[in-house]
Design a protein around this motif. Structure first.
Motif, mmCIF file in Angstrom:
data_model
loop_
_atom_site.group_PDB
_atom_site.id
_atom_site.type_symbol
_atom_site.label_atom_id
_atom_site.label_comp_id
_atom_site.label_asym_id
_atom_site.label_seq_id
_atom_site.Cartn_x
_atom_site.Cartn_y
_atom_site.Cartn_z
ATOM 1 N N LEU A 77 0.829 -1.189 0.000
ATOM 2 C CA LEU A 77 0.000 0.000 0.000
ATOM 3 C C LEU A 77 0.874 1.254 0.000
ATOM 4 O O LEU A 77 1.912 1.304 0.663
ATOM 5 C CB LEU A 77 -0.905 0.026 1.231
ATOM 6 C CG LEU A 77 -1.912 -1.123 1.376
ATOM 7 C CD1 LEU A 77 -2.602 -1.045 2.725
ATOM 8 C CD2 LEU A 77 -2.934 -1.088 0.243
ATOM 9 N N GLN A 78 0.432 2.259 -0.753
ATOM 10 C CA GLN A 78 1.070 3.578 -0.710
ATOM 11 C C GLN A 78 0.038 4.616 -0.275
ATOM 12 O O GLN A 78 -1.161 4.418 -0.421
ATOM 13 C CB GLN A 78 1.628 3.966 -2.086
ATOM 14 C CG GLN A 78 2.619 2.976 -2.661
ATOM 15 C CD GLN A 78 1.950 1.947 -3.539
ATOM 16 O OE1 GLN A 78 1.069 2.271 -4.329
ATOM 17 N NE2 GLN A 78 2.355 0.686 -3.421
ATOM 18 N N GLU A 79 0.562 5.716 0.230
ATOM 19 C CA GLU A 79 -0.253 6.829 0.735
ATOM 20 C C GLU A 79 -1.251 6.324 1.784
ATOM 21 O O GLU A 79 -2.449 6.588 1.718
ATOM 22 C CB GLU A 79 -0.967 7.571 -0.395
ATOM 23 C CG GLU A 79 -1.321 9.004 -0.018
ATOM 24 C CD GLU A 79 -1.829 9.841 -1.188
ATOM 25 O OE1 GLU A 79 -2.215 10.992 -0.917
ATOM 26 O OE2 GLU A 79 -1.846 9.360 -2.335
ATOM 27 N N THR A 80 -0.716 5.611 2.762
ATOM 28 C CA THR A 80 -1.562 5.065 3.831
ATOM 29 C C THR A 80 -2.066 6.155 4.771
ATOM 30 O O THR A 80 -3.108 6.001 5.407
ATOM 31 C CB THR A 80 -0.790 4.018 4.650
ATOM 32 O OG1 THR A 80 0.414 4.604 5.160
ATOM 33 C CG2 THR A 80 -0.445 2.811 3.789
ATOM 34 N N LYS A 81 -1.326 7.243 4.889
ATOM 35 C CA LYS A 81 -1.717 8.385 5.729
ATOM 36 C C LYS A 81 -1.996 7.980 7.172
ATOM 37 O O LYS A 81 -2.916 8.492 7.808
ATOM 38 C CB LYS A 81 -2.943 9.098 5.136
ATOM 39 C CG LYS A 81 -2.682 9.734 3.780
ATOM 40 C CD LYS A 81 -3.905 10.486 3.271
ATOM 41 C CE LYS A 81 -3.648 11.160 1.940
ATOM 42 N NZ LYS A 81 -4.833 11.871 1.417
ATOM 43 N N ALA A 82 -1.189 7.070 7.675
ATOM 44 C CA ALA A 82 -1.366 6.605 9.057
ATOM 45 C C ALA A 82 -0.015 6.299 9.673
ATOM 46 O O ALA A 82 0.766 5.520 9.106
ATOM 47 C CB ALA A 82 -2.248 5.355 9.095
ATOM 48 N N HIS A 83 0.257 6.919 10.810
ATOM 49 C CA HIS A 83 1.463 6.579 11.546
ATOM 50 C C HIS A 83 1.373 5.124 12.003
ATOM 51 O O HIS A 83 0.279 4.571 12.162
ATOM 52 C CB HIS A 83 1.630 7.520 12.748
ATOM 53 C CG HIS A 83 2.999 7.469 13.345
ATOM 54 N ND1 HIS A 83 3.322 6.608 14.365
ATOM 55 C CD2 HIS A 83 4.134 8.163 13.059
ATOM 56 C CE1 HIS A 83 4.586 6.774 14.693
ATOM 57 N NE2 HIS A 83 5.111 7.708 13.908
ATOM 58 N N ASN A 84 2.517 4.508 12.239
ATOM 59 C CA ASN A 84 2.528 3.085 12.584
ATOM 60 C C ASN A 84 1.664 2.758 13.791
ATOM 61 O O ASN A 84 1.025 1.697 13.845
ATOM 62 C CB ASN A 84 3.966 2.624 12.854
ATOM 63 C CG ASN A 84 4.824 2.657 11.607
ATOM 64 O OD1 ASN A 84 4.342 2.941 10.512
ATOM 65 N ND2 ASN A 84 6.110 2.372 11.762
ATOM 66 N N ASP A 85 1.622 3.673 14.759
ATOM 67 C CA ASP A 85 0.888 3.350 15.986
ATOM 68 C C ASP A 85 -0.624 3.449 15.835
ATOM 69 O O ASP A 85 -1.372 3.028 16.734
ATOM 70 C CB ASP A 85 1.362 4.217 17.164
ATOM 71 C CG ASP A 85 1.188 5.712 16.920
ATOM 72 O OD1 ASP A 85 0.651 6.077 15.847
ATOM 73 O OD2 ASP A 85 1.596 6.505 17.779
ATOM 74 N N VAL A 86 -1.109 3.997 14.720
ATOM 75 C CA VAL A 86 -2.559 4.025 14.487
ATOM 76 C C VAL A 86 -2.946 3.210 13.245
ATOM 77 O O VAL A 86 -4.120 3.177 12.859
ATOM 78 C CB VAL A 86 -3.092 5.473 14.338
ATOM 79 C CG1 VAL A 86 -2.877 6.245 15.626
ATOM 80 C CG2 VAL A 86 -2.471 6.187 13.149
ATOM 81 N N PHE A 87 -1.985 2.552 12.635
ATOM 82 C CA PHE A 87 -2.313 1.691 11.500
ATOM 83 C C PHE A 87 -3.235 0.568 11.991
ATOM 84 O O PHE A 87 -2.997 -0.030 13.047
ATOM 85 C CB PHE A 87 -1.042 1.096 10.896
ATOM 86 C CG PHE A 87 -1.278 0.354 9.605
ATOM 87 C CD1 PHE A 87 -1.153 1.004 8.396
ATOM 88 C CD2 PHE A 87 -1.641 -0.985 9.607
ATOM 89 C CE1 PHE A 87 -1.379 0.335 7.201
ATOM 90 C CE2 PHE A 87 -1.872 -1.659 8.426
ATOM 91 C CZ PHE A 87 -1.738 -1.004 7.213
ATOM 92 N N PRO A 88 -4.296 0.241 11.236
ATOM 93 C CA PRO A 88 -5.264 -0.764 11.701
ATOM 94 C C PRO A 88 -4.725 -2.188 11.586
ATOM 95 O O PRO A 88 -5.166 -2.998 10.765
ATOM 96 C CB PRO A 88 -6.466 -0.529 10.784
ATOM 97 C CG PRO A 88 -5.894 0.035 9.528
ATOM 98 C CD PRO A 88 -4.724 0.878 9.964
ATOM 99 N N ALA A 89 -3.750 -2.506 12.433
ATOM 100 C CA ALA A 89 -3.081 -3.801 12.362
ATOM 101 C C ALA A 89 -4.022 -4.953 12.709
ATOM 102 O O ALA A 89 -3.958 -6.022 12.089
ATOM 103 C CB ALA A 89 -1.872 -3.808 13.302
#
Length: 263
Positions: free
Chosen positions: A35-47
């Motif tokens: 994915l590109q342009e996720t616009k989410a810092h790692n700590d708020v990425f929907p893991a």
């Protein structure tokens, strides 16, 4: 031999568009999603959401509200690398090694602003410099590699709806095309899009949001790419662009690309 189905997609905010990623998974079931342009810092990425979709392994390089790249995988990944080709800390690259020795690089090259002149528009200069740093990296590359992502350049005349009208428009200017060609030549990268969809056949991956119905005038550009090391290109068995995705609910302005490779 191990086979992988790999998808690449500028999603234009992973948190705003999880529904179309879910549709991609239902329709195509890729092993790996870049994915590109996720616009989410790692700590708020929907893991947790990605895990529930079946993608237990994540390689993330996120940034708050801007840029960001990520690789979601059903198979383990090693050696998560993050190159700062922008030279300013922007999150635009993540690369991994897959089982079987394949390297996979996911990149989001800057768009470059609106004016194709580095003196009048520093963003355009940053884009060209980004590509030059990628080229220096590529010259030293020794491993079989696939690089995918939003390159923000349509290199061929047939990669845009009107070559004549877009010659001075950022993404199709001669200097961008020349700079991208130097990157391609630095490793003899094989452009898989045009290996499977030979020029001058129509092939677009992006349509502006400014057109309410992109199908009416079809003013597209091929900005998204999948390239392979020359020794690996013959092992790629399929490559497709999923144009119907541009008409899905609340779509990205880009569409997914998919390849299948055996290593």
């Amino acid at each position: 031999m191990t086979s992988y189905k790999i998808a690449s997609w500028n999603i234009n905010s992973v948190r705003a568009r999880p529904h179309i990623i879910e549709q991609l998974v239902r329709d195509e079931d890729p092993d790996i999603i870049c994915l590109q342009e996720t616009k989410a810092h790692n700590d708020v990425f929907p893991a947790k959401w990605a895990h529930e979709l079946g993608y237990e392994h994540h390689a993330l390089n996120g940034q708050k509200m801007h840029h960001g790249v990520g690789i979601l995988s059903k198979v383990p990944m090693e050696e998560h690398l993050k190159h700062d080709w922008q030279d300013n800390g922007e999150a635009r690259h993540v690369g991994v090694r897959l089982p079987g020795g394949l390297r996979l690089e996911n990149v989001y090259i800057p768009a470059g602003g609106d004016i194709p002149d580095r003196d009048q528009n520093p963003k355009f200069g940053q884009k060209l410099d980004f590509l030059e740093r990628m080229t220096r990296w590529s010259e030293k590359l020794k491993e079989p590699t696939i690089i995918v992502g939003d390159f923000n350049i349509a290199p061929l005349e047939c990669d845009v709806w009107s070559h004549k009208q877009l010659l001075n428009v950022v993404s199709h200017t001669p200097i961008e095309v020349e700079t991208l060609k130097r990157f391609q030549d630095s490793h003899d990268w094989v452009d898989l899009g045009r290996q499977f969809i030979p020029a001058p056949e129509r092939c677009y991956t992006w349509w502006s949001y400014r057109n309410r119905d992109h199908t009416v005038n079809d003013r597209g550009r091929r900005l998204d790419h999948m390239w392979a090391s020359p020794e690996l290109a013959g092992q790629v068995t399929a490559h497709r662009v999923l144009e119907p995705a541009r008409s899905w609910e609340k779509p990205s302005d880009h569409i997914p690309l998919i390849l299948e490779v055996s290593v």
